[in-house]
Scaffold this active site. Structure first.
Site, PDB file in Angstrom:
ATOM      1  N   HIS A 168     -29.039  71.133   8.886  1.00  0.00           N
ATOM      2  CA  HIS A 168     -27.811  70.645   9.517  1.00  0.00           C
ATOM      3  C   HIS A 168     -28.171  69.575  10.542  1.00  0.00           C
ATOM      4  CE1 HIS A 168     -29.014  73.203  12.870  1.00  0.00           C
ATOM      5  NE2 HIS A 168     -28.993  74.257  12.082  1.00  0.00           N
TER       6      HIS A 168
ATOM      7  N   HIS B  80     -31.076  70.177  12.977  1.00  0.00           N
ATOM      8  CA  HIS B  80     -32.412  69.935  12.400  1.00  0.00           C
ATOM      9  C   HIS B  80     -32.717  68.434  12.356  1.00  0.00           C
ATOM     10  CE1 HIS B  80     -31.668  73.885  10.128  1.00  0.00           C
ATOM     11  NE2 HIS B  80     -32.708  74.130  10.896  1.00  0.00           N
TER      12      HIS B  80
ATOM     13  N   GLN C 280     -40.655  87.340   9.041  1.00  0.00           N
ATOM     14  CA  GLN C 280     -39.879  87.395  10.279  1.00  0.00           C
ATOM     15  C   GLN C 280     -38.502  88.020  10.071  1.00  0.00           C
ATOM     16  OE1 GLN C 280     -40.032  82.965  10.633  1.00  0.00           O
ATOM     17  NE2 GLN C 280     -37.913  83.146  11.352  1.00  0.00           N
TER      18      GLN C 280
ATOM     19  N   SER D 225     -28.061  77.516  10.282  1.00  0.00           N
ATOM     20  CA  SER D 225     -27.984  77.633   8.829  1.00  0.00           C
ATOM     21  C   SER D 225     -27.108  78.817   8.432  1.00  0.00           C
ATOM     22  CB  SER D 225     -29.386  77.797   8.241  1.00  0.00           C
ATOM     23  OG  SER D 225     -30.189  76.666   8.552  1.00  0.00           O
ATOM     24  N   ARG D 226     -27.086  79.848   9.265  1.00  0.00           N
ATOM     25  CA  ARG D 226     -26.280  81.035   8.959  1.00  0.00           C
ATOM     26  C   ARG D 226     -24.774  80.749   9.016  1.00  0.00           C
ATOM     27  NH1 ARG D 226     -30.809  83.551  11.327  1.00  0.00           N
ATOM     28  NH2 ARG D 226     -31.603  85.287  10.080  1.00  0.00           N
TER      29      ARG D 226
END
EC number: 6.3.2.1
Length: 282
Positions: free
Chosen positions: A34, A37, A61, A188-189
């Site tokens: 997005h 980034h 992770q 991103s979520r």
């Protein structure tokens, strides 16, 4: 744009283009790129002769298998965005096998207690996974500068601690949070949210701003109580945590000290999707 799926070819290429005075900037990501980034990459491009971007959804992770399975993977679209941003970008999109040599497990780290707060309490083993992958990527790319967003402020502090304790020659650069039009922190979520959830998630930053105002005249405990009561009335979002902490140690603020910098951290859950945000209180 150069794209590498294996570390051996990437390492050879980076050796071939390096000069005595050139620097490598590095932006590690898990993809689903997005504007936040891209802003990190723009900064790297402006400050380094060469910029490497990694796209790798790191399994070590994730403490929640469902979260790992549902994490957006959009490599084809990501490549288009990177190409449009700059053909100079060098993309490293490895497999789990290439990164971990068949052993996708975390190594243990001691981050002097930074790992035990906030995200560490709710995501056991998360920061060992972060430390493992970032250290491995630093060893492969060998960047002079590495760029991380401040939305994951705890992660930023942990990466800095890992670099210091392992004597790595990497300058870790924290960059401002990019926000959507309603001030939801870009993540991103966010792509997993419905339109209604995305719109109503504006409450997160609104709450942080009011908390900042209240912290000027009230105690951290009082502000935290107000946040908890506010979210208790909200049928869509579940508050996982709200913490006012010392920026350096990430320890909760028990009594204000004018010589310390404080930051508010929040995590909420909507439809099994975790969203985090943070704001400086000074």
């Amino acid at each position: 744009m150069h794209i590498f799926y294996g570390k051996a070819a990437l390492i050879d290429f980076l050796k071939s283009i390096q000069t005595t005075h050139s620097t490598i900037g590095f932006v590690p990501t898990m993809g689903a790129l997005h504007q936040g980034h891209l802003a990190l990459m723009q900064k790297s491009l402006s400050e380094n002769e060469n910029t490497v971007v990694s796209i790798f959804v790191n399994p070590t992770q994730f403490n929640n298998p469902e979260d790992l399975a549902k994490y957006p993977r959009t490599l084809e679209e990501d490549v288009k965005k990177l190409t449009a941003l700059s053909p100079k970008i060098i993309l490293y999109a490895p497999t789990v096998e290439d990164i971990y040599d068949g052993q996708p497990v975390s190594q243990p780290f001691d981050f002097d207690g930074l790992e035990n707060q906030m995200e560490g309490k709710f995501r056991p083993g998360h920061f060992n996974g972060v430390g493992t992958i970032v250290k491995r990527l630093f060893e492969i790319v060998k960047p002079k500068n590495a760029y991380f967003g401040e939305k994951d402020f705890q992660q930023l502090q942990i990466v800095k601690k890992m670099v210091a304790k392992n004597n790595l020659n990497v300058n870790v650069v924290g960059c401002p949070i990019y926000r959507e039009s309603n001030n939801l922190a870009m993540s991103s979520r966010n792509e997993r949210l419905s339109h209604q959830e995305r719109d109503e998630a504006a409450i997160i930053f609104q709450t942080l701003n009011v908390a900042k105002e209240k912290f000027m005249i009230k105690s951290a405990t009082s502000v935290s109580d107000w946040v908890q009561k506010s979210f208790a009335k909200n049928p869509i979002f579940t508050l996982e945590y709200f913490v006012i902490a010392d920026e350096a140690t990430l320890l909760p603020c028990l009594r204000k000290n004018k010589n310390k910098k404080y930051r508010a951290f929040i995590a909420i859950v909507v439809n099994n999707i975790r969203l985090i945000d943070t704001i400086s209180l000074n």
